[in-house]
Design a protein around this motif. Structure first.
Motif, PDB file in Angstrom:
ATOM      1  N   PRO A 292       0.842  -1.203   0.000  1.00 19.43           N
ATOM      2  CA  PRO A 292       0.000   0.000   0.000  1.00 19.43           C
ATOM      3  C   PRO A 292       0.873   1.249   0.000  1.00 19.43           C
ATOM      4  O   PRO A 292       1.901   1.292   0.670  1.00 19.43           O
ATOM      5  N   LEU A 293       0.444   2.253  -0.758  1.00 19.91           N
ATOM      6  CA  LEU A 293       1.229   3.473  -0.897  1.00 19.91           C
ATOM      7  C   LEU A 293       0.339   4.664  -0.580  1.00 19.91           C
ATOM      8  O   LEU A 293      -0.744   4.813  -1.148  1.00 19.91           O
ATOM      9  N   GLN A 294       0.791   5.528   0.336  1.00 18.42           N
ATOM     10  CA  GLN A 294       0.039   6.707   0.739  1.00 18.42           C
ATOM     11  C   GLN A 294       0.568   7.927  -0.016  1.00 18.42           C
ATOM     12  O   GLN A 294       1.719   8.314   0.157  1.00 18.42           O
ATOM     13  N   LEU A 295      -0.272   8.502  -0.862  1.00 17.93           N
ATOM     14  CA  LEU A 295       0.119   9.673  -1.645  1.00 17.93           C
ATOM     15  C   LEU A 295      -0.390  10.942  -0.969  1.00 17.93           C
ATOM     16  O   LEU A 295      -1.507  10.966  -0.433  1.00 17.93           O
ATOM     17  N   LEU A 296       0.410  11.994  -0.999  1.00 21.37           N
ATOM     18  CA  LEU A 296       0.006  13.248  -0.363  1.00 21.37           C
ATOM     19  C   LEU A 296       0.836  14.392  -0.903  1.00 21.37           C
ATOM     20  O   LEU A 296       1.829  14.186  -1.616  1.00 21.37           O
ATOM     21  N   THR A 297       0.442  15.609  -0.572  1.00 24.95           N
ATOM     22  CA  THR A 297       1.303  16.786  -0.713  1.00 24.95           C
ATOM     23  C   THR A 297       1.503  17.368   0.686  1.00 24.95           C
ATOM     24  O   THR A 297       0.654  17.228   1.561  1.00 24.95           O
ATOM     25  N   PHE A 298       2.631  18.047   0.876  1.00 24.00           N
ATOM     26  CA  PHE A 298       2.992  18.511   2.224  1.00 24.00           C
ATOM     27  C   PHE A 298       3.771  19.814   2.065  1.00 24.00           C
ATOM     28  O   PHE A 298       4.988  19.848   2.180  1.00 24.00           O
ATOM     29  N   ILE A 299       3.053  20.888   1.805  1.00 22.64           N
ATOM     30  CA  ILE A 299       3.678  22.159   1.437  1.00 22.64           C
ATOM     31  C   ILE A 299       3.379  23.226   2.490  1.00 22.64           C
ATOM     32  O   ILE A 299       2.239  23.400   2.903  1.00 22.64           O
ATOM     33  N   GLY A 300       4.423  23.932   2.925  1.00 22.33           N
ATOM     34  CA  GLY A 300       4.251  25.046   3.841  1.00 22.33           C
ATOM     35  C   GLY A 300       4.192  24.668   5.301  1.00 22.33           C
ATOM     36  O   GLY A 300       3.849  25.496   6.149  1.00 22.33           O
TER      37      GLY A 300
END
Length: 363
Positions: A292-300
Protein backbone atom coordinates in the motif's frame (compact mmCIF):
# COMPACT_ATOMS: atom_id res chain seq x y z
CA UNK A 1 14.18 -12.62 7.33
CA UNK A 2 14.54 -9.08 6.00
CA UNK A 3 12.48 -7.50 8.77
CA UNK A 4 14.79 -8.91 11.42
CA UNK A 5 17.84 -7.77 9.44
CA UNK A 6 16.47 -4.23 9.40
CA UNK A 7 15.62 -4.43 13.11
CA UNK A 8 19.16 -5.45 13.99
CA UNK A 9 20.88 -2.73 11.95
CA UNK A 10 18.38 -0.12 13.09
CA UNK A 11 18.95 -0.95 16.75
CA UNK A 12 22.69 -0.51 16.33
CA UNK A 13 22.34 2.71 14.35
CA UNK A 14 19.79 4.37 16.63
CA UNK A 15 22.15 3.91 19.56
CA UNK A 16 24.90 5.97 17.94
CA UNK A 17 25.46 9.70 18.48
CA UNK A 18 25.45 11.48 15.12
CA UNK A 19 24.15 15.04 15.31
CA UNK A 20 24.51 17.09 12.10
CA UNK A 21 28.18 17.91 11.61
CA UNK A 22 29.40 15.12 13.91
CA UNK A 23 28.21 11.99 12.10
CA UNK A 24 31.56 10.18 12.31
CA UNK A 25 30.40 7.18 14.37
CA UNK A 26 27.47 6.55 12.05
CA UNK A 27 29.70 6.89 8.99
CA UNK A 28 32.20 4.39 10.41
CA UNK A 29 29.43 1.89 11.11
CA UNK A 30 27.96 2.26 7.61
CA UNK A 31 31.34 1.84 5.95
CA UNK A 32 31.98 -1.33 7.94
CA UNK A 33 28.58 -2.81 7.04
CA UNK A 34 28.56 -1.82 3.36
CA UNK A 35 32.15 -2.66 2.39
CA UNK A 36 31.65 -6.47 2.19
CA UNK A 37 28.47 -6.17 0.09
CA UNK A 38 29.32 -3.30 -2.29
CA UNK A 39 31.78 -3.14 -5.15
CA UNK A 40 33.18 0.08 -3.77
CA UNK A 41 32.62 2.23 -0.68
CA UNK A 42 34.11 5.68 -0.31
CA UNK A 43 33.68 8.56 2.10
CA UNK A 44 34.03 12.05 0.65
CA UNK A 45 35.74 14.87 2.52
CA UNK A 46 32.41 16.11 3.83
CA UNK A 47 31.36 12.74 5.31
CA UNK A 48 28.91 11.45 2.69
CA UNK A 49 28.98 7.67 2.33
CA UNK A 50 28.92 6.46 -1.28
CA UNK A 51 28.47 2.72 -1.87
CA UNK A 52 28.62 1.54 -5.48
CA UNK A 53 27.25 -1.65 -6.99
CA UNK A 54 27.71 -2.30 -10.70
CA UNK A 55 24.98 -4.04 -12.64
CA UNK A 56 25.48 -6.83 -15.16
CA UNK A 57 24.43 -4.77 -18.19
CA UNK A 58 24.68 -1.15 -19.33
CA UNK A 59 22.10 1.22 -17.93
CA UNK A 60 21.43 4.45 -16.04
CA UNK A 61 23.16 5.67 -12.90
CA UNK A 62 20.58 5.35 -10.14
CA UNK A 63 21.12 6.96 -6.75
CA UNK A 64 19.24 5.83 -3.66
CA UNK A 65 19.93 8.28 -0.84
CA UNK A 66 19.19 8.66 2.83
CA UNK A 67 20.88 10.69 5.58
CA UNK A 68 23.01 9.81 8.59
CA UNK A 69 22.52 12.81 10.87
CA UNK A 70 19.98 13.38 13.63
CA UNK A 71 18.63 16.43 15.41
CA UNK A 72 20.25 17.30 18.72
CA UNK A 73 22.39 19.86 20.47
CA UNK A 74 25.99 20.90 21.09
CA UNK A 75 27.89 22.19 24.09
CA UNK A 76 27.83 26.01 24.04
CA UNK A 77 29.67 26.81 27.26
CA UNK A 78 30.84 25.22 30.51
CA UNK A 79 30.31 27.35 33.61
CA UNK A 80 32.85 27.55 36.42
CA UNK A 81 30.40 25.64 38.66
CA UNK A 82 30.20 22.71 36.19
CA UNK A 83 26.85 23.35 34.57
CA UNK A 84 26.66 23.32 30.75
CA UNK A 85 24.70 25.52 28.34
CA UNK A 86 23.85 24.22 24.90
CA UNK A 87 22.65 25.15 21.41
CA UNK A 88 20.15 23.34 19.18
CA UNK A 89 21.22 21.65 15.97
CA UNK A 90 18.16 21.03 13.80
CA UNK A 91 14.61 21.65 14.92
CA UNK A 92 13.78 20.56 18.47
CA UNK A 93 10.73 21.95 20.30
CA UNK A 94 11.60 23.79 23.52
CA UNK A 95 8.78 22.02 25.35
CA UNK A 96 10.71 18.72 25.00
CA UNK A 97 13.73 19.97 26.95
CA UNK A 98 13.08 20.13 30.72
CA UNK A 99 13.86 17.06 32.76
CA UNK A 100 15.31 15.02 29.88
CA UNK A 101 18.26 12.67 30.09
CA UNK A 102 20.97 13.26 27.46
CA UNK A 103 24.18 11.73 26.17
CA UNK A 104 27.16 13.97 25.46
CA UNK A 105 29.57 13.09 22.61
CA UNK A 106 30.32 9.61 21.28
CA UNK A 107 31.29 8.39 24.75
CA UNK A 108 27.66 8.93 25.80
CA UNK A 109 28.56 10.84 28.95
CA UNK A 110 25.26 11.06 30.85
CA UNK A 111 23.63 14.36 31.68
CA UNK A 112 20.29 15.83 32.70
CA UNK A 113 18.59 18.95 31.38
CA UNK A 114 17.75 20.63 34.67
CA UNK A 115 14.28 21.70 35.70
CA UNK A 116 13.26 24.06 38.49
CA UNK A 117 11.35 22.18 41.23
CA UNK A 118 7.60 22.47 40.80
CA UNK A 119 7.35 23.57 44.42
CA UNK A 120 9.26 26.76 43.59
CA UNK A 121 7.75 27.58 40.21
CA UNK A 122 5.57 30.66 39.95
CA UNK A 123 2.11 30.27 38.37
CA UNK A 124 3.48 31.85 35.17
CA UNK A 125 6.45 29.47 35.10
CA UNK A 126 4.10 26.49 35.39
CA UNK A 127 2.20 27.64 32.32
CA UNK A 128 4.97 28.92 30.07
CA UNK A 129 7.48 27.07 27.90
CA UNK A 130 10.97 28.37 28.55
CA UNK A 131 13.47 28.96 25.75
CA UNK A 132 16.66 26.96 25.38
CA UNK A 133 18.65 29.89 26.81
CA UNK A 134 17.04 29.28 30.21
CA UNK A 135 18.06 25.62 30.37
CA UNK A 136 21.31 23.96 31.38
CA UNK A 137 22.75 20.45 31.56
CA UNK A 138 23.89 18.86 34.81
CA UNK A 139 26.58 16.15 34.48
CA UNK A 140 27.12 15.86 38.22
CA UNK A 141 30.24 18.03 38.25
CA UNK A 142 31.14 20.92 40.54
CA UNK A 143 33.66 22.74 38.32
CA UNK A 144 34.57 23.38 34.71
CA UNK A 145 37.78 21.42 35.17
CA UNK A 146 35.85 18.41 36.38
CA UNK A 147 33.63 18.58 33.28
CA UNK A 148 36.64 18.87 30.98
CA UNK A 149 38.28 15.92 32.73
CA UNK A 150 35.24 13.84 31.72
CA UNK A 151 36.22 14.51 28.10
CA UNK A 152 33.59 17.16 27.38
CA UNK A 153 34.57 20.19 25.29
CA UNK A 154 32.90 23.10 23.52
CA UNK A 155 31.03 21.97 20.41
CA UNK A 156 30.55 18.36 21.52
CA UNK A 157 27.32 16.79 20.21
CA UNK A 158 24.44 16.09 22.58
CA UNK A 159 21.44 13.81 21.97
CA UNK A 160 18.42 12.75 23.97
CA UNK A 161 19.07 9.54 25.87
CA UNK A 162 16.62 7.00 24.50
CA UNK A 163 16.29 3.24 24.66
CA UNK A 164 15.22 0.95 21.80
CA UNK A 165 11.70 0.12 22.95
CA UNK A 166 9.54 -2.48 21.26
CA UNK A 167 5.85 -1.98 21.90
CA UNK A 168 3.43 -4.80 22.76
CA UNK A 169 3.39 -5.37 19.00
CA UNK A 170 7.16 -5.84 18.43
CA UNK A 171 6.91 -4.44 14.90
CA UNK A 172 6.30 -1.02 16.49
CA UNK A 173 9.56 0.50 17.74
CA UNK A 174 10.05 3.75 19.65
CA UNK A 175 13.47 5.36 19.94
CA UNK A 176 15.46 8.46 18.99
CA UNK A 177 16.75 9.06 15.44
CA UNK A 178 14.18 7.00 13.58
CA UNK A 179 14.72 10.01 11.31
CA UNK A 180 16.69 8.78 9.51
CA UNK A 181 18.66 5.79 10.83
CA UNK A 182 15.79 3.55 9.80
CA UNK A 183 16.65 4.11 6.12
CA UNK A 184 20.36 3.66 6.75
CA UNK A 185 19.30 0.16 7.85
CA UNK A 186 17.14 -0.16 4.71
CA UNK A 187 20.09 0.73 2.48
CA UNK A 188 22.27 -1.95 4.09
CA UNK A 189 19.46 -4.50 3.68
CA UNK A 190 19.02 -3.50 0.02
CA UNK A 191 22.69 -4.15 -0.76
CA UNK A 192 22.43 -7.53 0.99
CA UNK A 193 19.40 -8.48 -1.10
CA UNK A 194 21.08 -7.48 -4.37
CA UNK A 195 24.04 -9.82 -3.89
CA UNK A 196 22.70 -12.59 -6.13
CA UNK A 197 20.52 -10.48 -8.42
CA UNK A 198 21.09 -9.00 -11.87
CA UNK A 199 20.21 -5.45 -12.80
CA UNK A 200 21.31 -2.93 -15.41
CA UNK A 201 23.34 0.19 -14.84
CA UNK A 202 25.04 1.31 -11.66
CA UNK A 203 23.54 1.73 -8.21
CA UNK A 204 24.88 4.45 -5.92
CA UNK A 205 23.74 3.91 -2.35
CA UNK A 206 24.37 7.26 -0.66
CA UNK A 207 24.09 8.36 2.95
CA UNK A 208 24.36 12.13 3.21
CA UNK A 209 25.37 14.35 6.12
CA UNK A 210 23.72 17.51 7.50
CA UNK A 211 20.25 16.94 6.10
CA UNK A 212 18.71 18.43 9.23
CA UNK A 213 20.54 21.74 8.72
CA UNK A 214 20.26 22.89 5.09
CA UNK A 215 20.87 19.57 3.24
CA UNK A 216 24.52 20.41 2.55
CA UNK A 217 25.57 16.81 1.95
CA UNK A 218 22.94 16.20 -0.73
CA UNK A 219 24.05 19.18 -2.80
CA UNK A 220 27.68 18.10 -2.69
CA UNK A 221 27.08 14.45 -3.53
CA UNK A 222 24.58 15.26 -6.26
CA UNK A 223 27.19 17.43 -7.96
CA UNK A 224 29.89 14.77 -7.64
CA UNK A 225 27.90 11.71 -8.79
CA UNK A 226 25.46 13.40 -11.21
CA UNK A 227 23.10 10.41 -11.36
CA UNK A 228 20.57 9.97 -14.15
CA UNK A 229 17.84 9.87 -11.51
CA UNK A 230 17.44 9.42 -7.78
CA UNK A 231 15.14 8.19 -5.04
CA UNK A 232 15.37 10.02 -1.71
CA UNK A 233 14.41 7.94 1.33
CA UNK A 234 13.31 9.74 4.48
CA UNK A 235 10.73 9.60 7.23
CA UNK A 236 7.56 11.67 7.31
CA UNK A 237 5.32 12.69 10.24
CA UNK A 238 2.25 10.53 10.68
CA UNK A 239 -0.92 12.56 11.05
CA UNK A 240 -3.00 9.89 12.78
CA UNK A 241 -2.82 11.08 16.39
CA UNK A 242 -5.68 12.75 18.32
CA UNK A 243 -4.41 16.34 18.13
CA UNK A 244 -4.26 16.36 14.30
CA UNK A 245 -7.15 16.65 11.86
CA UNK A 246 -5.73 13.80 9.82
CA UNK A 247 -7.73 14.01 6.62
CA UNK A 248 -7.51 17.81 6.35
CA UNK A 249 -3.94 18.38 7.46
CA UNK A 250 -1.78 15.27 7.09
CA UNK A 251 -3.39 12.08 5.68
CA UNK A 252 -0.52 9.78 6.65
CA UNK A 253 -1.11 6.73 8.84
CA UNK A 254 1.27 4.48 10.73
CA UNK A 255 0.95 0.89 9.48
CA UNK A 256 -0.67 1.72 6.14
CA UNK A 257 2.49 1.53 4.06
CA UNK A 258 5.15 3.95 2.80
CA UNK A 259 4.14 7.49 1.90
CA UNK A 260 5.06 9.28 -1.31
CA UNK A 261 4.94 13.09 -1.01
CA UNK A 262 4.24 14.28 -4.52
CA UNK A 263 5.15 17.83 -3.53
CA UNK A 264 6.69 19.22 -0.36
CA UNK A 265 8.56 22.28 0.77
CA UNK A 266 8.73 25.46 2.78
CA UNK A 267 8.28 28.75 0.88
CA UNK A 268 11.56 30.59 0.65
CA UNK A 269 13.66 27.58 1.68
CA UNK A 270 13.06 24.73 -0.73
CA UNK A 271 10.50 22.95 -2.88
CA UNK A 272 10.22 19.50 -4.44
CA UNK A 273 7.77 18.18 -7.00
CA UNK A 274 8.68 14.64 -7.98
CA UNK A 275 9.42 13.78 -11.61
CA UNK A 276 6.46 12.20 -13.44
CA UNK A 277 8.40 9.16 -14.66
CA UNK A 278 9.92 8.52 -11.23
CA UNK A 279 6.46 8.77 -9.72
CA UNK A 280 5.33 6.12 -12.16
CA UNK A 281 8.21 3.87 -11.08
CA UNK A 282 7.26 4.19 -7.42
CA UNK A 283 3.56 3.54 -8.04
CA UNK A 284 4.20 0.63 -10.41
CA UNK A 285 6.61 -1.10 -8.03
CA UNK A 286 4.24 -0.62 -5.10
CA UNK A 287 1.49 -2.30 -7.09
CA UNK A 288 3.80 -5.08 -8.28
CA UNK A 289 4.95 -5.82 -4.71
CA UNK A 290 1.41 -5.46 -3.29
CA UNK A 291 2.58 -2.66 -0.98
CA UNK A 292 0.00 0.00 0.00
CA UNK A 293 1.23 3.47 -0.90
CA UNK A 294 0.04 6.71 0.74
CA UNK A 295 0.12 9.67 -1.65
CA UNK A 296 0.01 13.25 -0.36
CA UNK A 297 1.30 16.79 -0.71
CA UNK A 298 2.99 18.51 2.22
CA UNK A 299 3.68 22.16 1.44
CA UNK A 300 4.25 25.05 3.84
CA UNK A 301 4.44 22.96 7.03
CA UNK A 302 8.17 22.93 7.84
CA UNK A 303 8.85 19.68 5.99
CA UNK A 304 11.66 19.20 3.47
CA UNK A 305 14.06 16.44 2.51
CA UNK A 306 17.40 16.20 0.73
CA UNK A 307 15.38 16.25 -2.49
CA UNK A 308 15.05 20.05 -2.33
CA UNK A 309 18.82 20.44 -2.84
CA UNK A 310 19.46 17.30 -4.87
CA UNK A 311 16.97 18.16 -7.60
CA UNK A 312 18.96 21.24 -8.64
CA UNK A 313 22.43 19.73 -8.33
CA UNK A 314 24.51 18.44 -11.24
CA UNK A 315 22.59 18.96 -14.47
CA UNK A 316 19.28 18.76 -12.65
CA UNK A 317 18.26 15.35 -11.35
CA UNK A 318 14.87 13.69 -11.96
CA UNK A 319 13.89 12.28 -8.61
CA UNK A 320 11.21 10.84 -6.40
CA UNK A 321 10.73 10.82 -2.64
CA UNK A 322 9.69 7.71 -0.72
CA UNK A 323 9.09 8.02 3.00
CA UNK A 324 8.26 5.87 6.02
CA UNK A 325 5.68 7.30 8.45
CA UNK A 326 6.76 7.92 12.03
CA UNK A 327 4.91 9.47 14.94
CA UNK A 328 6.33 12.03 17.41
CA UNK A 329 8.81 13.59 14.98
CA UNK A 330 12.08 15.08 16.25
CA UNK A 331 11.62 13.70 19.73
CA UNK A 332 13.30 10.92 21.76
CA UNK A 333 10.22 8.70 21.30
CA UNK A 334 9.74 8.58 17.53
CA UNK A 335 7.55 5.59 16.67
CA UNK A 336 7.86 3.51 13.48
CA UNK A 337 6.18 0.38 12.11
CA UNK A 338 8.66 -2.09 10.63
CA UNK A 339 6.03 -3.34 8.18
CA UNK A 340 5.97 0.11 6.57
CA UNK A 341 9.77 -0.03 6.40
CA UNK A 342 9.77 -3.42 4.66
CA UNK A 343 7.30 -1.96 2.14
CA UNK A 344 9.72 0.87 1.42
CA UNK A 345 12.51 -1.64 0.82
CA UNK A 346 10.36 -3.71 -1.57
CA UNK A 347 9.55 -0.68 -3.71
CA UNK A 348 13.15 0.49 -3.88
CA UNK A 349 14.44 -3.01 -4.66
CA UNK A 350 11.96 -3.27 -7.54
CA UNK A 351 13.10 0.07 -8.97
CA UNK A 352 16.74 -1.11 -8.90
CA UNK A 353 15.93 -4.43 -10.59
CA UNK A 354 13.98 -2.63 -13.34
CA UNK A 355 16.59 0.10 -13.75
CA UNK A 356 16.68 1.37 -17.33
CA UNK A 357 13.30 -0.03 -18.38
CA UNK A 358 11.56 3.33 -18.30
CA UNK A 359 12.49 6.47 -20.19
CA UNK A 360 13.09 9.58 -18.07
CA UNK A 361 11.48 12.02 -20.52
CA UNK A 362 9.38 14.78 -18.93
CA UNK A 363 6.57 14.64 -21.53
Amino acid sequence: MVKEMIRKYFQDLSGLVGVSGTEQDVVRYLKECLTPIADEVRIDHFGNVIAVKHGTAPGPKLMISTHSDEIGFCVKNIFSNGFITFDKIGYVADLLLPGRKVWINSNKIPGIIGIKPGHLQTPDEKRQVQSIREYYIDVGASSRLEVEDMGIKIGDPIVFQSDFMEMHNPDLISTKSVDNRIHCAVLIALFHQLQEMDFAGTLYGVVTVREEVEQHGALIVGNSIVPDYAIVLDTIPAGDTPEIDTEKVLPVYLGKGPACPIADGVPGFGFTFIHPRVREMIEEQAKKADVPLQLLTFIGDSYMTDASKLVASGKGIPLGVLTTPRRYSHSPVELVNLNDVVGTLKIVKGIVLDNGKKELNFI
